[in-house]
Design a protein around this motif. Structure first.
Motif, PDB file in Angstrom:
ATOM      1  N   LEU A 132      34.621  53.014  25.064  1.00  0.00           N
ATOM      2  CA  LEU A 132      34.559  51.710  25.730  1.00  0.00           C
ATOM      3  C   LEU A 132      35.705  51.651  26.722  1.00  0.00           C
ATOM      4  CD1 LEU A 132      33.666  48.699  26.041  1.00  0.00           C
ATOM      5  CD2 LEU A 132      35.253  48.192  24.155  1.00  0.00           C
ATOM      6  N   ASN A 133      35.379  51.529  28.002  1.00  0.00           N
ATOM      7  CA  ASN A 133      36.394  51.302  29.024  1.00  0.00           C
ATOM      8  C   ASN A 133      36.374  49.827  29.379  1.00  0.00           C
ATOM      9  OD1 ASN A 133      35.468  54.319  29.642  1.00  0.00           O
ATOM     10  ND2 ASN A 133      37.573  54.036  30.321  1.00  0.00           N
ATOM     11  N   VAL A 134      37.534  49.170  29.345  1.00  0.00           N
ATOM     12  CA  VAL A 134      37.638  47.751  29.682  1.00  0.00           C
ATOM     13  C   VAL A 134      38.689  47.554  30.758  1.00  0.00           C
ATOM     14  CG1 VAL A 134      36.878  46.892  27.433  1.00  0.00           C
ATOM     15  CG2 VAL A 134      39.297  47.263  27.835  1.00  0.00           C
ATOM     16  N   ASP A 135      38.520  46.468  31.504  1.00  0.00           N
ATOM     17  CA  ASP A 135      39.496  46.114  32.531  1.00  0.00           C
ATOM     18  C   ASP A 135      39.450  44.614  32.756  1.00  0.00           C
ATOM     19  OD1 ASP A 135      41.530  46.597  34.332  1.00  0.00           O
ATOM     20  OD2 ASP A 135      40.216  47.250  35.944  1.00  0.00           O
ATOM     21  N   ASP A 136      40.465  44.126  33.414  1.00  0.00           N
ATOM     22  CA  ASP A 136      40.551  42.709  33.753  1.00  0.00           C
ATOM     23  C   ASP A 136      40.893  42.572  35.218  1.00  0.00           C
ATOM     24  OD1 ASP A 136      43.647  41.472  34.095  1.00  0.00           O
ATOM     25  OD2 ASP A 136      43.498  43.509  33.359  1.00  0.00           O
ATOM     26  N   GLY A 137      40.729  41.372  35.711  1.00  0.00           N
ATOM     27  CA  GLY A 137      41.141  41.086  37.069  1.00  0.00           C
ATOM     28  C   GLY A 137      41.394  39.608  37.232  1.00  0.00           C
ATOM     29  N   SER A 138      42.395  39.293  38.027  1.00  0.00           N
ATOM     30  CA  SER A 138      42.726  37.909  38.302  1.00  0.00           C
ATOM     31  C   SER A 138      43.145  37.812  39.759  1.00  0.00           C
ATOM     32  CB  SER A 138      43.870  37.460  37.385  1.00  0.00           C
ATOM     33  OG  SER A 138      44.254  36.146  37.655  1.00  0.00           O
ATOM     34  N   CYS A 139      42.552  36.892  40.494  1.00  0.00           N
ATOM     35  CA  CYS A 139      42.908  36.688  41.906  1.00  0.00           C
ATOM     36  C   CYS A 139      44.188  35.870  41.941  1.00  0.00           C
ATOM     37  CB  CYS A 139      41.778  35.987  42.649  1.00  0.00           C
ATOM     38  SG  CYS A 139      40.251  36.926  42.640  1.00  0.00           S
ATOM     39  N   GLY A 140      45.324  36.521  41.988  1.00  0.00           N
ATOM     40  CA  GLY A 140      46.615  35.889  41.774  1.00  0.00           C
ATOM     41  C   GLY A 140      46.869  35.977  40.276  1.00  0.00           C
ATOM     42  N   ARG A 180      44.339  53.819  36.185  1.00  0.00           N
ATOM     43  CA  ARG A 180      43.290  52.991  36.792  1.00  0.00           C
ATOM     44  C   ARG A 180      42.169  53.847  37.377  1.00  0.00           C
ATOM     45  NH1 ARG A 180      42.859  50.694  42.233  1.00  0.00           N
ATOM     46  NH2 ARG A 180      41.442  48.928  42.096  1.00  0.00           N
ATOM     47  N   GLU A 181      42.524  55.002  37.926  1.00  0.00           N
ATOM     48  CA  GLU A 181      41.528  55.862  38.557  1.00  0.00           C
ATOM     49  C   GLU A 181      40.490  56.377  37.555  1.00  0.00           C
ATOM     50  OE1 GLU A 181      45.138  55.740  41.076  1.00  0.00           O
ATOM     51  OE2 GLU A 181      44.789  56.051  38.945  1.00  0.00           O
ATOM     52  N   ALA A 182      40.850  56.490  36.297  1.00  0.00           N
ATOM     53  CA  ALA A 182      39.895  56.925  35.269  1.00  0.00           C
ATOM     54  C   ALA A 182      39.113  55.744  34.698  1.00  0.00           C
ATOM     55  CB  ALA A 182      40.628  57.656  34.143  1.00  0.00           C
ATOM     56  N   ASN A 183      39.376  54.565  35.226  1.00  0.00           N
ATOM     57  CA  ASN A 183      38.763  53.339  34.719  1.00  0.00           C
ATOM     58  C   ASN A 183      38.003  52.605  35.824  1.00  0.00           C
ATOM     59  OD1 ASN A 183      38.447  51.860  32.332  1.00  0.00           O
ATOM     60  ND2 ASN A 183      40.077  50.430  32.859  1.00  0.00           N
ATOM     61  N   ALA A 234      34.850  50.236  34.972  1.00  0.00           N
ATOM     62  CA  ALA A 234      35.262  48.945  34.404  1.00  0.00           C
ATOM     63  C   ALA A 234      35.939  48.085  35.473  1.00  0.00           C
ATOM     64  CB  ALA A 234      36.190  49.156  33.214  1.00  0.00           C
ATOM     65  N   ASP A 235      36.681  48.709  36.370  1.00  0.00           N
ATOM     66  CA  ASP A 235      37.333  47.973  37.457  1.00  0.00           C
ATOM     67  C   ASP A 235      36.296  47.317  38.369  1.00  0.00           C
ATOM     68  OD1 ASP A 235      39.855  47.390  39.002  1.00  0.00           O
ATOM     69  OD2 ASP A 235      38.792  48.553  40.527  1.00  0.00           O
ATOM     70  N   LYS A 281      35.642  43.183  38.961  1.00  0.00           N
ATOM     71  CA  LYS A 281      35.608  42.481  40.257  1.00  0.00           C
ATOM     72  C   LYS A 281      34.415  41.529  40.322  1.00  0.00           C
ATOM     73  CE  LYS A 281      38.332  45.566  43.062  1.00  0.00           C
ATOM     74  NZ  LYS A 281      38.694  46.793  42.410  1.00  0.00           N
ATOM     75  N   GLN A 282      33.295  41.932  39.739  1.00  0.00           N
ATOM     76  CA  GLN A 282      32.137  41.035  39.697  1.00  0.00           C
ATOM     77  C   GLN A 282      32.440  39.820  38.828  1.00  0.00           C
ATOM     78  OE1 GLN A 282      28.849  43.505  38.412  1.00  0.00           O
ATOM     79  NE2 GLN A 282      28.331  43.987  40.535  1.00  0.00           N
ATOM     80  N   GLY A 283      33.112  40.036  37.694  1.00  0.00           N
ATOM     81  CA  GLY A 283      33.479  38.922  36.822  1.00  0.00           C
ATOM     82  C   GLY A 283      34.437  37.958  37.492  1.00  0.00           C
ATOM     83  N   SER A 284      35.365  38.476  38.287  1.00  0.00           N
ATOM     84  CA  SER A 284      36.315  37.623  39.013  1.00  0.00           C
ATOM     85  C   SER A 284      35.607  36.776  40.065  1.00  0.00           C
ATOM     86  CB  SER A 284      37.393  38.473  39.685  1.00  0.00           C
ATOM     87  OG  SER A 284      38.158  39.138  38.720  1.00  0.00           O
ATOM     88  N   GLN A 285      34.410  37.206  40.477  1.00  0.00           N
ATOM     89  CA  GLN A 285      33.623  36.452  41.461  1.00  0.00           C
ATOM     90  C   GLN A 285      32.600  35.552  40.775  1.00  0.00           C
ATOM     91  OE1 GLN A 285      32.002  39.571  43.894  1.00  0.00           O
ATOM     92  NE2 GLN A 285      34.001  40.183  44.650  1.00  0.00           N
ATOM     93  N   SER A 286      32.860  35.245  39.503  1.00  0.00           N
ATOM     94  CA  SER A 286      32.036  34.326  38.706  1.00  0.00           C
ATOM     95  C   SER A 286      30.649  34.851  38.369  1.00  0.00           C
ATOM     96  CB  SER A 286      31.927  32.953  39.386  1.00  0.00           C
ATOM     97  OG  SER A 286      33.208  32.391  39.509  1.00  0.00           O
ATOM     98  N   LEU A 287      30.458  36.162  38.407  1.00  0.00           N
ATOM     99  CA  LEU A 287      29.192  36.745  37.966  1.00  0.00           C
ATOM    100  C   LEU A 287      29.301  37.058  36.482  1.00  0.00           C
ATOM    101  CD1 LEU A 287      28.649  39.202  40.926  1.00  0.00           C
ATOM    102  CD2 LEU A 287      27.596  36.973  40.615  1.00  0.00           C
ATOM    103  N   MET A 288      28.218  36.884  35.746  1.00  0.00           N
ATOM    104  CA  MET A 288      28.228  37.175  34.317  1.00  0.00           C
ATOM    105  C   MET A 288      26.949  37.898  33.936  1.00  0.00           C
ATOM    106  SD  MET A 288      29.995  33.967  32.414  1.00  0.00           S
ATOM    107  CE  MET A 288      30.011  34.850  30.885  1.00  0.00           C
ATOM    108  N   SER A 289      27.087  38.929  33.131  1.00  0.00           N
ATOM    109  CA  SER A 289      25.903  39.594  32.585  1.00  0.00           C
ATOM    110  C   SER A 289      26.318  40.542  31.476  1.00  0.00           C
ATOM    111  CB  SER A 289      25.134  40.356  33.666  1.00  0.00           C
ATOM    112  OG  SER A 289      25.856  41.485  34.090  1.00  0.00           O
ATOM    113  N   ASP A 290      25.389  40.795  30.593  1.00  0.00           N
ATOM    114  CA  ASP A 290      25.506  41.840  29.590  1.00  0.00           C
ATOM    115  C   ASP A 290      24.345  42.785  29.857  1.00  0.00           C
ATOM    116  OD1 ASP A 290      27.635  40.492  28.502  1.00  0.00           O
ATOM    117  OD2 ASP A 290      26.540  39.715  26.788  1.00  0.00           O
ATOM    118  N   PHE A 291      24.528  44.077  29.602  1.00  0.00           N
ATOM    119  CA  PHE A 291      23.448  45.021  29.865  1.00  0.00           C
ATOM    120  C   PHE A 291      23.437  46.106  28.802  1.00  0.00           C
ATOM    121  CE2 PHE A 291      27.132  45.945  32.509  1.00  0.00           C
ATOM    122  CZ  PHE A 291      27.414  47.263  32.210  1.00  0.00           C
TER     123      PHE A 291
END
Length: 194
Positions: free
Chosen positions: A39-47, A147-150, A153-154, A158-168
């Motif tokens: 499982l590769n996970v990542d986060d993002g925050s605009c600021g 980060r380059e190996a992730n 997830a990165d 970025k999609q999540g930071s743009q308010s997109l949500m999905s599970d697949f």
């Protein structure tokens, strides 16, 4: 710069600033042994208090997608978003009945907390207690990666930071650019890190 060039520069009183270069490293996403799940996970925050999201992807030993998620977390810090992404990724593992998982993250802070079992922020303790329970249930290990190996997830983050949500549950519902990165990971194409 050769010796004569340096001498001329010194006579003209021109400042000489040596340039140092870092070696470039080749970084790849690496699959696990047969039967193992990553499982590769990542986060993002605009600021560091801004629109935040998280993403994660579950892959088998061949690099094939088992599942993943893109979630938005509202306004949050990077640390809150990373903790939530780990929680969401483990919750997905539980839902898919996936055990014996290696979780990789490029967050030194979160991986350090997971290794020690101690979360330093009281406002994350509810998530943290659930994470610890799922870690025991699912036989989870953690590893810090660059980060380059992730990158997959990165991109999801970025999609999540743009308010997109999905599970697949497979790669067919993933954005084309992300599917391309998954293919590159599978064939072992390296990313460059300075």
């Amino acid at each position: 710069m050769g010796g004569e060039d340096r001498e001329v520069m010194e006579r003209l009183a021109c400042p000489f600033i040596p340039i140092s270069s870092k070696p470039i490293k080749l970084i790849t996403w690496s699959p696990l042994d047969r039967g193992r799940i990553k499982l590769n996970v990542d986060d993002g925050s605009c600021g560091n208090l801004g629109a935040a999201g998280g993403g994660g992807i579950l892959r088998d030993y061949k690099g094939d997608v088992i599942g993943g998620f893109v979630h938005t977390y509202g306004h949050a810090t990077n640390t809150i978003a990373e903790c939530r992404a780990v929680y969401d990724g483990l919750w997905l593992c539980r839902q898919l009945n996936v055990w014996d998982v290696l979780v990789e993250s490029d967050s030194v802070v979160i991986v350090g907390w997971l290794a020690s079992g101690i979360c330093k922020y009281w406002f994350l303790w509810n998530f943290w207690e659930e994470v610890k329970i799922m870690v025991r249930e699912l036989n989870v290990r953690f590893r810090h990666i660059y980060r380059e190996a992730n990158m997959v997830a990165d991109f999801l983050t970025k999609q999540g930071s743009q308010s997109l949500m999905s599970d697949f549950n497979d790669a067919s519902s993933i954005h084309g650019r992300i599917r391309g990165s998954i293919r590159l990971d599978k064939i072992g194409l390296p990313y460059l890190r300075k």
